[in-house]
Design a protein around this motif. Structure first.
Motif, PDB file in Angstrom:
ATOM      1  N   ASP A 351     126.170 116.111  -4.992  1.00  0.00           N
ATOM      2  CA  ASP A 351     126.565 114.747  -4.638  1.00  0.00           C
ATOM      3  C   ASP A 351     127.991 114.424  -5.053  1.00  0.00           C
ATOM      4  N   ARG A 427     128.446 113.529   0.718  1.00  0.00           N
ATOM      5  CA  ARG A 427     127.688 113.312  -0.521  1.00  0.00           C
ATOM      6  C   ARG A 427     126.198 113.644  -0.357  1.00  0.00           C
ATOM      7  N   GLU A 429     122.634 113.940  -1.129  1.00  0.00           N
ATOM      8  CA  GLU A 429     121.726 113.463  -2.172  1.00  0.00           C
ATOM      9  C   GLU A 429     120.423 114.261  -2.056  1.00  0.00           C
ATOM     10  N   THR A 445     124.642 110.312   1.740  1.00  0.00           N
ATOM     11  CA  THR A 445     124.544 108.885   1.421  1.00  0.00           C
ATOM     12  C   THR A 445     125.675 108.030   1.982  1.00  0.00           C
ATOM     13  N   ASP A 529     119.318 107.783  -0.138  1.00  0.00           N
ATOM     14  CA  ASP A 529     119.565 108.574  -1.351  1.00  0.00           C
ATOM     15  C   ASP A 529     118.294 109.321  -1.748  1.00  0.00           C
ATOM     16  N   ASP A 544     120.593 103.437  -2.183  1.00  0.00           N
ATOM     17  CA  ASP A 544     121.481 103.167  -3.322  1.00  0.00           C
ATOM     18  C   ASP A 544     122.826 102.790  -2.728  1.00  0.00           C
TER      19      ASP A 544
HETATM   20 CA    CA Z   1     123.538 107.442  -4.831  1.00  0.00          CA
END
Ligand code: CA
Ligand code: FEO
Ligand code: CA
Length: 630
Positions: A351, A427, A429, A445, A529, A544
């Motif tokens: 991430d 990113r 997750e 994410t 997420d 998130d």
């Molecule tokens: Ca997150």
């Protein structure tokens, strides 16, 4: 940034403050370059309707209308902006474990004035609940759960300005992170911790653990306190989770970089420190009070974090094991699946904006009841490469392909994946594998940095390309990529992929930022997420993201949990969290009549009400009629 208080920043926001994006991406500029929403989706969100995913209609037994319309046995709920949890009609929730709740009767109850005392800090349920899994140990139900980070204004309420003022403050924070192993039971008043259970255990940032795999004993892992490079104190920033078929828990070390700093402001940081986001100032001032976290004193300590750690919840005396063969990066979770030939496959995300997705395949096969000690130490690590023709490959991170030794690949995994040209992702997750179809899903994410001229810290380009899983520059909403491995085998080197959903806001945008076709006014969300499949193949999605409910995020409300049907693409909202919180972590009771959900860092006096400290909390969600919830 909606909240300037450092203690309220997410780790990504904190990282961004330390390392601002090299280039500002103009949001509007990328829209012109995007192809039309419909045209794009016609090509990319492809698997859905034809997928043969069956189940027996869990969440069943509700209205005939809901049954015919979908496999979901609930009426979707609206967004919320308040300070508590909401679930659909016919369901109820209750707190099970709050930050500071005693696991042992010798721990003090949390004080509203001074929170948790240093003496009790490793005897209570930790802060910032995250990934969790349920285990059955001799017929008893045990939840093993991560405590990702801390919120200093709530955790040290007696200190002015959230400041960390002493070694005791640091020790208190260190003890409230890590992992809790707790027996839980359901009584007349609902679910609760079995205080003083002999299975209860706290694992903290100071618990001794063993290093295994290619990096064990490498020079970079040696410190003055551990000249052998094989015994580390603690695990940190424990984010997502995993569970092995042999009954152990996997905890994943994510933003370990933020715990280190330097008392020497002139200290020069190496390139690999930069790649992993290490800087001169730690987030919690550990370096001022605990020399282990002072890079000027202990430059090798950071190489001992960023791994997957295995914990045996059935034995409170067992020593956790850091499995370096699974690589060192900002580990999100570890999704374990057994390949048809019995080899163990572990899917993992790193991430960070522009970092990679990974897979580990064991050399030996798993046989129930057989030996398991080598399975996560001996195998091949791969990084994912996505092609524009909607195929992809897992590229082996071998010495030949990377020019690095096996131990270096295990320690500098990001560098190895860059060397083989892995695809920079938005990113990565949680990864979740469908139990009723051979396919994997990864929540990407968001990625504020993606744009023309942007690159990750290793110099790998991060421009959006329409026919990839990362099609939007300045990606503020996120998406979920899905892949189907060749030959129905998760150990295969190749796969086909599509996007299961691209989050967006069609009430604001009519281009790619409006999201995919399964996004509508009634299920708006951003920043997927946490993810987990239930036993029937429904995908639970936790968020998130930005919860200010304004502008591009209007109509999304607080962070939430939705459920998706992989066969139809339908996604509906099941739960909303309190203001400021992240909904993260999901597991079920043995009878599947209770769903345990994590509520992390509420910015409201949850769950105890006005005037009380906000407390991260694991809640239990049940159907009022006692039916199954997954
Ligand atoms: Ca997150
Ligand atoms: Fe701890 Fe990437 O979430
Ligand atoms: Ca997460």
């Amino acid at each position: 940034m909606k909240d300037e208080k450092i203690s309220h920043l997410s780790w990504d926001e904190w990282d961004e403050l330390q390392r601002p994006a090299a280039e500002t991406v103009e949001f509007d500029a990328v829209v012109e370059a995007a192809i039309s929403r419909r045209g794009f989706l016609g090509g990319v969100v492809a698997f859905g309707s034809g997928a043969a995913v069956m189940g027996t209609g869990i969440l069943s037994g509700t209205s005939a209308e809901a049954q015919t319309a979908s496999r979901f046995g609930f009426n979707p709920i609206p967004i919320q902006t308040d300070g508590t949890v909401h679930v659909p009609e016919g369901y109820s929730w209750q707190p099970v474990a709050r930050w500071g709740d005693p696991l042992f009767s010798d721990a003090e109850e949390l004080s509203q004035e001074t929170a948790v005392s240093v003496g009790s800090s490793d005897r209570v349920f930790g802060e910032n609940t995250d990934g969790m899994e349920t285990f059955i140990v001799n017929g008893r139900q045990v939840i093993t759960v991560n405590h990702e980070y801390v919120n200093t204004d709530e955790n040290l309420p007696q200190n002015p300005e959230d400041e960390i003022l002493s070694a005791d403050d640091v020790l208190t924070l260190q003890n409230m992170q890590g992992v809790t192993v707790m027996e839980v039971a359901e009584g007349p008043d609902g679910w609760g911790i079995v205080v003083d259970s002999d299975l209860n255990r706290r694992i903290t940032q100071n618990t001794p653990m063993t290093v295994a795999g290619p990096a064990a004993g490498h020079d970079l892992l040696k410190t003055t306190a551990d000249p052998e490079g094989t015994t580390v104190l603690g695990t940190m920033n424990n984010c997502g989770s995993g569970k092995t078929p042999w009954g152990t828990y996997l905890t994943c070390e994510e933003n370990f970089n933020g715990y280190f700093g330097s008392t020497d402001a002139a200290l020069e940081l190496s390139d690999d420190f930069e790649r992993y986001g290490l800087g001169l100032e730690g987030r919690y001032a550990y370096e001022k009070f605990d020399a282990r976290f002072d890079l000027a004193e202990n430059p090798n300590e950071p190489y001992r974090f960023g791994y997957i750690v295995e914990i045996d919840p059935s034995d409170p005396t067992s020593t956790p094991i850091k499995h370096t063969a699974l690589g060192r990066f900002k580990h999100e979770n570890a999704e374990v699946v057994i390949a048809p030939d019995g080899r163990v496959v572990v899917y993992m995300g790193d991430d960070e904006r522009g970092e990679f997705m990974y897979k580990f395949v064991s050399t030996s096969v798993y046989t129930p009841g057989g030996p398991t000690s080598e399975l996560l130490d001996d195998g091949q690590l791969y990084a994912a490469k996505f092609n524009a023709d909607m195929t992809g490959e897992w590229v082996a991170l071998t010495p030949e392909a990377t020019g690095m030794e096996a131990a270096e690949i295990a320690i500098m995994t990001r560098v190895a994946a860059s060397a083989v040209g892995a695809t920079t992702m938005d990113r990565p997750e949680w990864v979740a594998v469908n139990p009723v179809a051979v396919e994997g899903y990864c929540a990407l994410t968001n990625n504020s940095d993606r744009g023309e001229g942007a690159a990750n810290e290793g110099g790998d380009a991060m421009v959006a390309v329409a026919d990839t899983p990362n099609p939007r520059n300045a990606n503020e909403y996120g998406q979920i990529v899905r892949w189907r491995p060749a030959d129905g085998d998760h150990a295969s080197d190749t796969f086909d992929w599509d996007l299961y959903v691209m989050a967006g806001n069609p009430t604001v945008h009519d281009d790619l930022y409006g999201g995919s076709e399964n996004i509508k006014e009634g299920n708006l969300f951003n920043s997927p997420d946490g993810m987990a499949f239930d036993s029937t193949g429904l995908l639970w999605i936790q968020t998130d993201g930005d919860d200010d409910n304004e502008g591009d995020f209007a109509g999304m409300g607080n962070n939430q949990m939705l459920v998706g049907d992989p066969a139809t693409g339908q996604i509906e909202r099941f739960l909303t969290g309190p203001k400021g919180s992240e909904v993260t972590g999901l597991t079920w009771s043995a009878d599947r009549k209770t769903m345990f959900v994590g509520i992390q860092h509420p910015d409201a006096p949850f769950p105890d009400g006005e005037g009380m400290l906000p407390r991260s909390t694991v809640i239990a969600v049940k159907r009022d009629d006692g039916g199954l919830v997954g």
